[in-house]
Design an enzyme around this catalytic site. Structure first.
Site, PDB file in Angstrom:
ATOM      1  N   ASP A  44       0.849  -1.207   0.000  1.00 40.98           N
ATOM      2  CA  ASP A  44       0.000   0.000   0.000  1.00 40.98           C
ATOM      3  C   ASP A  44       0.885   1.258   0.000  1.00 40.98           C
ATOM      4  O   ASP A  44       0.376   2.380  -0.098  1.00 40.98           O
ATOM      5  CB  ASP A  44      -1.021  -0.004   1.138  1.00 40.98           C
ATOM      6  CG  ASP A  44      -0.391  -0.074   2.512  1.00 40.98           C
ATOM      7  OD1 ASP A  44       0.841  -0.246   2.610  1.00 40.98           O
ATOM      8  OD2 ASP A  44      -1.143   0.026   3.503  1.00 40.98           O
ATOM      9  N   SER A  45       2.205   1.071   0.057  1.00 38.03           N
ATOM     10  CA  SER A  45       3.137   2.189  -0.183  1.00 38.03           C
ATOM     11  C   SER A  45       2.904   2.763  -1.575  1.00 38.03           C
ATOM     12  O   SER A  45       3.431   3.827  -1.898  1.00 38.03           O
ATOM     13  CB  SER A  45       4.588   1.730  -0.034  1.00 38.03           C
ATOM     14  OG  SER A  45       4.854   0.591  -0.829  1.00 38.03           O
ATOM     15  N   ASP A  83      -1.131  -6.025  -0.399  1.00 34.80           N
ATOM     16  CA  ASP A  83      -1.395  -5.407   0.903  1.00 34.80           C
ATOM     17  C   ASP A  83      -2.878  -5.099   1.047  1.00 34.80           C
ATOM     18  O   ASP A  83      -3.498  -4.553   0.123  1.00 34.80           O
ATOM     19  CB  ASP A  83      -0.651  -4.063   0.988  1.00 34.80           C
ATOM     20  CG  ASP A  83       0.500  -4.082   1.968  1.00 34.80           C
ATOM     21  OD1 ASP A  83       0.589  -5.017   2.787  1.00 34.80           O
ATOM     22  OD2 ASP A  83       1.332  -3.161   1.894  1.00 34.80           O
ATOM     23  N   LYS A 113      -1.359  -9.357   2.770  1.00 38.26           N
ATOM     24  CA  LYS A 113      -0.553  -8.913   3.924  1.00 38.26           C
ATOM     25  C   LYS A 113      -1.386  -7.933   4.752  1.00 38.26           C
ATOM     26  O   LYS A 113      -2.035  -7.058   4.170  1.00 38.26           O
ATOM     27  CB  LYS A 113       0.747  -8.258   3.477  1.00 38.26           C
ATOM     28  CG  LYS A 113       1.593  -7.728   4.656  1.00 38.26           C
ATOM     29  CD  LYS A 113       3.019  -7.425   4.292  1.00 38.26           C
ATOM     30  CE  LYS A 113       3.251  -6.087   3.644  1.00 38.26           C
ATOM     31  NZ  LYS A 113       2.806  -4.932   4.452  1.00 38.26           N
ATOM     32  N   GLU A 115      -1.366  -5.510   8.495  1.00 34.92           N
ATOM     33  CA  GLU A 115      -0.563  -4.919   9.563  1.00 34.92           C
ATOM     34  C   GLU A 115      -1.218  -5.192  10.913  1.00 34.92           C
ATOM     35  O   GLU A 115      -2.445  -5.155  11.031  1.00 34.92           O
ATOM     36  CB  GLU A 115      -0.432  -3.408   9.345  1.00 34.92           C
ATOM     37  CG  GLU A 115       0.344  -3.067   8.083  1.00 34.92           C
ATOM     38  CD  GLU A 115       0.551  -1.570   7.890  1.00 34.92           C
ATOM     39  OE1 GLU A 115       0.241  -0.779   8.806  1.00 34.92           O
ATOM     40  OE2 GLU A 115       1.039  -1.205   6.804  1.00 34.92           O
ATOM     41  N   GLU A 181       9.184  -4.538  10.544  1.00 32.75           N
ATOM     42  CA  GLU A 181       9.610  -3.229  10.030  1.00 32.75           C
ATOM     43  C   GLU A 181      10.029  -2.316  11.184  1.00 32.75           C
ATOM     44  O   GLU A 181       9.333  -2.215  12.207  1.00 32.75           O
ATOM     45  CB  GLU A 181       8.473  -2.561   9.232  1.00 32.75           C
ATOM     46  CG  GLU A 181       8.872  -1.162   8.754  1.00 32.75           C
ATOM     47  CD  GLU A 181       7.965  -0.567   7.687  1.00 32.75           C
ATOM     48  OE1 GLU A 181       7.032  -1.235   7.220  1.00 32.75           O
ATOM     49  OE2 GLU A 181       8.230   0.601   7.319  1.00 32.75           O
TER      50      GLU A 181
HETATM   51  O1  KIV Z   1       3.637  -1.133   1.651  1.00 36.06           O
HETATM   52  C1  KIV Z   1       4.803  -1.549   1.646  1.00 36.06           C
HETATM   53  O2  KIV Z   1       5.586  -1.264   0.727  1.00 36.06           O
HETATM   54  C2  KIV Z   1       5.244  -2.393   2.747  1.00 36.06           C
HETATM   55  C3  KIV Z   1       6.701  -2.742   2.828  1.00 36.06           C
HETATM   56  C4  KIV Z   1       7.527  -1.565   3.127  1.00 36.06           C
HETATM   57  C5  KIV Z   1       6.954  -3.870   3.744  1.00 36.06           C
HETATM   58  O3  KIV Z   1       4.467  -2.770   3.550  1.00 36.06           O
END
Ligand code: KIV
Length: 264
Positions: A44-45, A83, A113, A115, A181
């Site tokens: 989600d970055s 994510d 994924k 969090e 992280e």
């Molecule tokens: O969203 C992302 O890019 C991440 C990584 C930095 C692990 O969660």
């Protein structure tokens, strides 16, 4: 070329290091896959990197699916992880299952994924129970930026025991791997020794079972600011700017297109 699977990554615990990078589109998905990366994370970055948001919080399920579809099309060998964005799994187990199912069905990714540690235990278990593989993410979790008061290293001093509880909780819930992280390297080492699932570090030191970076950081595409844990292996932004400036000059001077770039 053999496709990497969830069990294949799981079996790498304590063995050959696992490599993971983000990608958000067809071109870069293909480049990282061709280069031999094990896991492509559509993080989600993408909110910060591709969409110009100030953080990951505004990212939607539709945006994640849109980008992940392109990455999946380009990926032949790597395992693809998507994510789950903020507020797509925090409301209830039903909401988490519904969104995870939709994201896997529509994007073609193989893993979600999420969090959060102990607090996400039931949510992770519920998704694993309906055959959706889950990668957990603990420590500095960017979706908690406001609670943390910024992107700060987590699990220092007295907070170390809570980090260990988070690690144990996600393994017990059935996550097949966990991203650590922004945690002290010593804590990451202890968690890696404590768990039977692979740990994948970012800003967590060298002792994890694998490492992940944001691709655009590694490639030097994002300009000057770089967190301490990031290593840029090339400076593509500078190269791109150089090429674009030359194009502008040549168009203005009439040097491009010349006869060799014209039809007869
Ligand atoms: O969203 C992302 O890019 C991440 C990584 C930095 C692990 O969660």
């Amino acid at each position: 070329m053999e496709k990497l699977t969830v069990p294949a990554i799981r079996q790498r615990k304590g063995g050959e290091k696992i490599t993971m990078l983000t990608a958000y589109d067809y071109v870069f998905g293909g480049i990282v896959d061709d280069a031999g990366i094990d896991i492509v994370l559509v993080g989600d970055s993408l909110g910060n990197v591709m969409l110009g948001y100030p953080n990951t919080l505004p990212v939607t399920v539709d945006e994640m699916i849109h980008h992940t579809k392109a990455v999946v099309k380009a990926t032949k060998r790597a395992l693809v992880v998507i994510d789950m964005p903020f507020m797509s799994y925090q409301e209830s187990i039903e909401q988490a299952r519904r969104n995870a199912g939709r994201m896997i069905k529509e994007s073609g990714a193989e893993v979600v994924k999420v969090e959060g540690g102990l607090r996400m235990k039931d949510v992770i278990r519920a998704m694993v129970d309906i055959e959706i593989p889950v990668m957990a993410h603990i420590g500095l979790t960017p979706q908690s930026v406001h609670r943390m008061g910024g992107y700060k290293v987590q699990g220092k001093g007295a907070a170390e025991e809570m980090l260990f509880e988070d690690a144990r909780a996600v393994e017990e819930a059935g996550a097949f791997s966990v991203v650590l992280e922004g945690v002290p390297r010593n804590a990451a080492k202890k968690i890696t020794e404590m768990l039977t699932i692979p740990t994948i570090g970012i800003g967590a030191g060298p002792d994890c079972d694998g490492q992940v970076l944001v691709l655009h950081d590694l490639l030097g595409l994002l300009g000057q600011f770089r967190p301490k844990f990031v290593k840029s292996y090339v400076n593509i932004r500078a190269e791109a700017e150089k090429g674009i400036k030359q194009y502008i000059e040549e168009v203005k001077s009439g040097a491009f297109p010349d006869d060799t770039h014209s039809f007869h």
